[in-house]
Design an enzyme around this catalytic site. Structure first.
Site, PDB file in Angstrom:
ATOM      1  N   TYR A  94     -41.471  -8.522 -12.653  1.00 52.41           N
ATOM      2  CA  TYR A  94     -40.317  -8.030 -13.119  1.00 52.41           C
ATOM      3  C   TYR A  94     -40.325  -6.716 -12.828  1.00 52.41           C
ATOM      4  O   TYR A  94     -39.563  -5.888 -12.630  1.00 52.41           O
ATOM      5  CB  TYR A  94     -40.447  -8.643 -14.729  1.00 52.41           C
ATOM      6  CG  TYR A  94     -39.292  -8.011 -15.370  1.00 52.41           C
ATOM      7  CD1 TYR A  94     -37.722  -8.132 -15.145  1.00 52.41           C
ATOM      8  CD2 TYR A  94     -39.563  -7.033 -16.386  1.00 52.41           C
ATOM      9  CE1 TYR A  94     -37.190  -7.814 -15.838  1.00 52.41           C
ATOM     10  CE2 TYR A  94     -38.612  -6.728 -17.289  1.00 52.41           C
ATOM     11  CZ  TYR A  94     -37.262  -6.995 -16.996  1.00 52.41           C
ATOM     12  OH  TYR A  94     -36.077  -6.552 -17.857  1.00 52.41           O
ATOM     13  N   ILE A 108     -24.427 -18.753 -13.905  1.00 50.65           N
ATOM     14  CA  ILE A 108     -24.661 -20.102 -13.233  1.00 50.65           C
ATOM     15  C   ILE A 108     -24.827 -21.228 -14.309  1.00 50.65           C
ATOM     16  O   ILE A 108     -25.041 -22.203 -13.946  1.00 50.65           O
ATOM     17  CB  ILE A 108     -25.724 -20.102 -12.290  1.00 50.65           C
ATOM     18  CG1 ILE A 108     -27.132 -19.688 -12.894  1.00 50.65           C
ATOM     19  CG2 ILE A 108     -25.549 -19.226 -11.199  1.00 50.65           C
ATOM     20  CD1 ILE A 108     -28.327 -20.078 -12.387  1.00 50.65           C
ATOM     21  N   ARG A 109     -24.693 -20.919 -15.611  1.00 50.31           N
ATOM     22  CA  ARG A 109     -24.790 -21.885 -16.664  1.00 50.31           C
ATOM     23  C   ARG A 109     -23.293 -22.128 -17.198  1.00 50.31           C
ATOM     24  O   ARG A 109     -22.458 -21.191 -17.134  1.00 50.31           O
ATOM     25  CB  ARG A 109     -25.824 -21.280 -17.590  1.00 50.31           C
ATOM     26  CG  ARG A 109     -27.149 -21.342 -17.241  1.00 50.31           C
ATOM     27  CD  ARG A 109     -28.134 -20.983 -18.249  1.00 50.31           C
ATOM     28  NE  ARG A 109     -28.042 -19.610 -18.912  1.00 50.31           N
ATOM     29  CZ  ARG A 109     -27.832 -19.015 -19.953  1.00 50.31           C
ATOM     30  NH1 ARG A 109     -28.528 -20.029 -21.071  1.00 50.31           N
ATOM     31  NH2 ARG A 109     -27.865 -18.007 -20.377  1.00 50.31           N
ATOM     32  N   GLY A 129     -24.153 -13.121 -17.537  1.00 55.99           N
ATOM     33  CA  GLY A 129     -23.416 -12.932 -18.753  1.00 55.99           C
ATOM     34  C   GLY A 129     -23.875 -13.764 -19.623  1.00 55.99           C
ATOM     35  O   GLY A 129     -23.448 -13.201 -20.961  1.00 55.99           O
ATOM     36  N   ILE A 182     -25.432 -14.989  -7.741  1.00 58.45           N
ATOM     37  CA  ILE A 182     -25.641 -13.391  -7.066  1.00 58.45           C
ATOM     38  C   ILE A 182     -26.520 -14.034  -5.891  1.00 58.45           C
ATOM     39  O   ILE A 182     -26.481 -12.981  -4.973  1.00 58.45           O
ATOM     40  CB  ILE A 182     -26.499 -12.654  -8.026  1.00 58.45           C
ATOM     41  CG1 ILE A 182     -27.938 -13.212  -8.445  1.00 58.45           C
ATOM     42  CG2 ILE A 182     -25.425 -12.193  -9.139  1.00 58.45           C
ATOM     43  CD1 ILE A 182     -28.854 -12.132  -9.038  1.00 58.45           C
ATOM     44  N   GLY A 213     -27.006 -14.210 -21.030  1.00 58.26           N
ATOM     45  CA  GLY A 213     -28.150 -13.642 -21.383  1.00 58.26           C
ATOM     46  C   GLY A 213     -28.143 -12.714 -22.657  1.00 58.26           C
ATOM     47  O   GLY A 213     -27.099 -12.827 -23.404  1.00 58.26           O
ATOM     48  N   GLN A 214     -29.010 -12.012 -23.003  1.00 57.43           N
ATOM     49  CA  GLN A 214     -29.109 -11.474 -24.275  1.00 57.43           C
ATOM     50  C   GLN A 214     -28.043 -10.495 -24.585  1.00 57.43           C
ATOM     51  O   GLN A 214     -27.507 -10.302 -25.722  1.00 57.43           O
ATOM     52  CB  GLN A 214     -30.492 -10.724 -24.386  1.00 57.43           C
ATOM     53  CG  GLN A 214     -30.598 -10.153 -25.753  1.00 57.43           C
ATOM     54  CD  GLN A 214     -32.135  -9.518 -25.704  1.00 57.43           C
ATOM     55  OE1 GLN A 214     -32.780  -9.177 -24.928  1.00 57.43           O
ATOM     56  NE2 GLN A 214     -32.677  -9.544 -27.166  1.00 57.43           N
ATOM     57  N   ILE A 222     -34.947  -5.018 -26.615  1.00 56.20           N
ATOM     58  CA  ILE A 222     -33.662  -5.264 -27.239  1.00 56.20           C
ATOM     59  C   ILE A 222     -34.010  -5.991 -28.126  1.00 56.20           C
ATOM     60  O   ILE A 222     -34.271  -7.288 -28.024  1.00 56.20           O
ATOM     61  CB  ILE A 222     -32.663  -5.317 -26.361  1.00 56.20           C
ATOM     62  CG1 ILE A 222     -32.654  -4.297 -25.156  1.00 56.20           C
ATOM     63  CG2 ILE A 222     -31.232  -5.261 -26.917  1.00 56.20           C
ATOM     64  CD1 ILE A 222     -32.444  -3.007 -25.610  1.00 56.20           C
ATOM     65  N   LYS A 279     -37.832  -4.169 -10.974  1.00 56.70           N
ATOM     66  CA  LYS A 279     -37.128  -3.222 -11.200  1.00 56.70           C
ATOM     67  C   LYS A 279     -37.301  -1.871 -10.741  1.00 56.70           C
ATOM     68  O   LYS A 279     -36.300  -0.829 -10.680  1.00 56.70           O
ATOM     69  CB  LYS A 279     -37.152  -2.982 -13.038  1.00 56.70           C
ATOM     70  CG  LYS A 279     -36.606  -4.219 -13.500  1.00 56.70           C
ATOM     71  CD  LYS A 279     -35.132  -4.349 -13.467  1.00 56.70           C
ATOM     72  CE  LYS A 279     -34.384  -5.266 -14.175  1.00 56.70           C
ATOM     73  NZ  LYS A 279     -32.917  -5.605 -13.773  1.00 56.70           N
TER      74      LYS A 279
END
Length: 371
Positions: free
Chosen positions: A193, A87-88, A61, A105, A63-64, A223, A197
């Site tokens: 990555y 986790i931060r 949550g 996770i 992140g960007q 984004i 995905k």
């Protein structure tokens, strides 16, 4: 040989004489952290229709996208119904804005406890390592993007959650059609990555058809957002240019000036995510959709930025890793299926996006100077 996790008989018992079959929760192999259910476990899931609002958990949550999506969902469903997790350690303004919880996770037990204790009904899975960062640490990207996804899928299936997992332009490769790229075509990405995905898209679709999981996925373009720092993605030059323009008046781009990629302003991305999550299940003809809004090159973006800051100095120092990634990605998305099925429509074109970015960052800079 791993030993399959056995479910209680009640979880797989046939329904009485209605012609229906009970859904069967997928079996997980045991790992070094046993995830065995107690023999007397009972199952009860609170679905969206059972309550006034969904109960939402957002992983990754900080992140960007997570903070912005939480703000949008809290406005719609109520502050206490949306839980951010990471986790931060969150900054003060995020921690005070609504529920925040530590969630790893890769820790299946911890994640499952959060879902159960908070009666979660929607799960937004944003935890991932992005393209350039993932290439620098493939083992970590594999663990977070693939192993973590498996935990998410199993918990979502077990507790009948509505699950959203974003995909990306990086899910395509150099052999995919690039202009435009349709929803269904060859996908052979060349980054961990992108590979992770594609794996997420296919596993989510498999869990949907095999176990009835309500899996929903959007392939995000690059984004562009003002309220978060670039996170190591190949398209992050389109965010960095605004920060550098205001801070120093100089910007060095790590892609060629003619590199065309699909992009989207943050507000449109968040709106699309909420729209697809609220769409009726019967309206969805597929589990993974392209969404599109803009398509521009660094040179075109720089020209638009120069209209606001004519003194900006733009130079190019091409990063070979990022450039190779960008050259394998779509130049433009075909998102006609999303527009047809659930009414997707973007609001921001390039001039509007640039104006919105400068308005936001200029107000932030003024507030910082005042403080």
């Amino acid at each position: 040989m791993p030993v399959a996790r056995l479910l209680p008989r009640a979880a797989v018992r046939a329904l009485p004489s209605c012609g229906c079959r009970a859904s069967v929760v997928p079996l997980r192999p045991q790992s070094t952290s046993p995830r065995q259910l107690p023999a007397d476990a009972s199952f009860h899931s609170v679905s969206f229709s059972d309550s006034e609002h969904p109960r939402v958990l957002i992983t990754g949550g900080l992140g960007q996208l997570g903070v912005g999506l939480a703000k949008l969902l809290r406005k719609r469903f109520g502050k206490d119904n949306v839980i951010l997790s990471d986790i931060r350690k969150p900054p003060d303004h995020v921690f005070s804005s609504g529920p925040f919880i530590y969630s790893d996770i890769l820790d299946y037990k911890n994640l499952r406890e959060i879902v159960v204790n908070n009666r979660i009904t929607w799960l937004i899975h944003y935890s991932a390592l992005l393209s350039a960062v993932g290439e620098a640490n493939v083992p970590l990207a594999r663990a977070v993007n693939i192993t973590g996804l498996h935990n998410i899928l199993d918990i979502a299936a077990e507790h009948s959650l509505r699950l959203f997992v974003p995909s990306t332009i990086g899910a395509f490769g150099p052999t995919s059609p690039r202009n435009p790229t349709p929803d269904l075509c060859i996908q052979r990405p060349r980054t961990i990555y992108g590979v992770s995905k594609v794996h997420a898209e296919l596993m989510g679709e498999y869990y949907h058809y095999r176990y009835g999981l309500d899996f929903r996925c959007l392939r995000y373009p690059g984004i562009i957002s003002a309220d978060s720092q670039p996170g190591g993605g190949t398209t992050d030059y389109a965010v960095q240019i605004f920060h550098d323009a205001i801070k120093s008046g100089k910007f060095q781009c790590n892609l060629r000036p003619d590199t065309r990629l699909p992009m989207m302003y943050l507000d449109d991305c968040l709106k699309a995510t909420l729209d697809v999550m609220e769409a009726p299940a019967e309206a969805l003809t597929m589990r993974t959709y392209n969404i599109n809004a803009l398509s521009f090159t660094p040179e075109e973006l720089a020209q638009e930025v120069l209209k606001h800051m004519p003194e900006l100095q733009v130079t190019y120092n091409v990063d070979s890793v990022r450039q190779a990634i960008a050259d394998s990605w779509p130049m433009n998305f075909d998102d006609s299926n999303a527009r047809r099925d659930w009414g997707w429509k973007h609001d921001f074109d390039l001039p509007e996006m640039v104006t919105a970015m400068f308005n936001f960052l200029s107000s932030e800079a003024r507030a910082a100077r005042a403080n």
